[in-house]
Enzyme design. Structure first.
Site, PDB file in Angstrom:
ATOM      1  N   LYS A 201      -4.888 -32.343  37.195  1.00 19.54           N
ATOM      2  CA  LYS A 201      -6.139 -31.814  36.656  1.00 19.54           C
ATOM      3  C   LYS A 201      -6.223 -31.948  35.132  1.00 19.54           C
ATOM      4  O   LYS A 201      -5.223 -32.199  34.444  1.00 19.54           O
ATOM      5  CB  LYS A 201      -6.344 -30.373  37.122  1.00 19.54           C
ATOM      6  CG  LYS A 201      -6.674 -30.331  38.608  1.00 19.54           C
ATOM      7  CD  LYS A 201      -7.124 -28.992  39.108  1.00 19.54           C
ATOM      8  CE  LYS A 201      -7.581 -29.096  40.571  1.00 19.54           C
ATOM      9  NZ  LYS A 201      -7.963 -27.797  41.139  1.00 19.54           N
ATOM     10  N   ARG A 236      -1.073 -28.001  46.549  1.00 20.19           N
ATOM     11  CA  ARG A 236      -1.937 -29.096  46.981  1.00 20.19           C
ATOM     12  C   ARG A 236      -1.801 -30.209  45.942  1.00 20.19           C
ATOM     13  O   ARG A 236      -2.190 -30.024  44.785  1.00 20.19           O
ATOM     14  CB  ARG A 236      -3.383 -28.605  47.092  1.00 20.19           C
ATOM     15  CG  ARG A 236      -4.373 -29.641  47.602  1.00 20.19           C
ATOM     16  CD  ARG A 236      -5.776 -29.044  47.682  1.00 20.19           C
ATOM     17  NE  ARG A 236      -6.749 -29.987  48.236  1.00 20.19           N
ATOM     18  CZ  ARG A 236      -7.400 -30.899  47.512  1.00 20.19           C
ATOM     19  NH1 ARG A 236      -7.188 -30.978  46.195  1.00 20.19           N
ATOM     20  NH2 ARG A 236      -8.266 -31.725  48.092  1.00 20.19           N
TER      21      ARG A 236
END
Length: 255
Positions: A201, A236
């Site tokens: 991210k 994840r």
């Protein structure tokens, strides 16, 4: 949880597995690399993304889940729509991962309760198109915990019994908000099992002097070790092998 985005526009791997056939091949590879769950999603939730139609999302994910389930791959479905969740579970998915925590579709929680599968409820303040405008907190850890607690109450009221919480790293959060949440995973765990989705991210790219998403896997793996040490339910990730290897090393050291 290995990420399988059957999308043309996801922030890291958009277009890499955008057809049913390529997605099935990649899902099998994720399982071979150590994924306990292959998380199949058909709608990008990157900042600024626009929603796809129900029919398009259904067409992207359901055939992939059905084929992977037939091969013995344990799949989850990444969706905010109750109709897609129901079709995916019917096709073989064993968990529903909803980034809206039931807020995007009022039918989601009753549907999951009827399906009887585990549910991931993420902290969410709005759709991707404008979610970053909602990244305003006086105390991000306290407020995220309080808002997740409200979602847990809604889950309980609907009859959803098996719930994992996700703080929504990168969703209506600044980089510093993300770091604050990661520093206080213990407070999130007071709510229940925790899933962390930090893989590749933007806040990691900022830390790494603007490195693009595919160059953030080592940093992601470092956070997997942090999650393992903290006792999180799962992570994840895009790079399944790196995280799976890191957890094996950590477990061996722990004895």
């Amino acid at each position: 949880m290995g990420v399988l985005n059957v999308t043309p526009d996801s922030f890291s791997d958009g277009g890499d597995h955008a057809t049913v056939d390529t997605a099935i091949v990649f899902g099998l590879r994720l399982r071979a690399l150590g994924a306990d769950l292959v998380d199949v999603g058909g709608e990008s939730t990157r900042p600024g993304a626009q929603r796809v139609s129900l029919d398009e999302e259904h067409a992207r994910v359901v055939p992939v889940i059905e084929a992977l389930a037939q091969e013995g791959v344990c799949c989850s479905v990444d969706t905010m729509r109750a109709a897609v969740a129901e079709a995916a579970v019917t096709a073989g998915a064993t968990l529903v991962n909803d980034v809206s925590g039931g807020l995007a579709d009022p039918a989601m929680l009753p549907t999951v309760a009827a399906l009887g599968v585990p549910y991931v409820a993420m902290h969410w303040r709005g759709h991707a198109a404008d979610m970053q405008s909602r990244a305003s907190y006086d105390d991000v850890v306290t407020e995220v915990c309080a808002e997740l607690s409200q979602r847990l109450d809604a889950c309980a009221a609907a009859g959803v019994a098996d719930v994992v919480v996700d703080p929504g790293i990168g969703f209506a959060k600044t980089a510093e908000h993300n770091w604050q949440l990661l520093r206080h995973v213990d407070r999130l765990q007071a709510l229940g099992p925790v899933l962390l989705g930090s893989s590749r991210k933007a806040f990691l790219g900022t830390l790494l002097d603007g490195r693009p998403p595919v160059g953030r896997d080592a940093a992601t793996t470092a956070l997997t070790v942090v999650a393992a040490q903290a006792g999180c339910w799962g992570v994840r990730v895009h790079d399944v092998q790196g995280s799976a290897d890191a957890v094996r090393v950590w477990e061996q050291l722990r004895g």
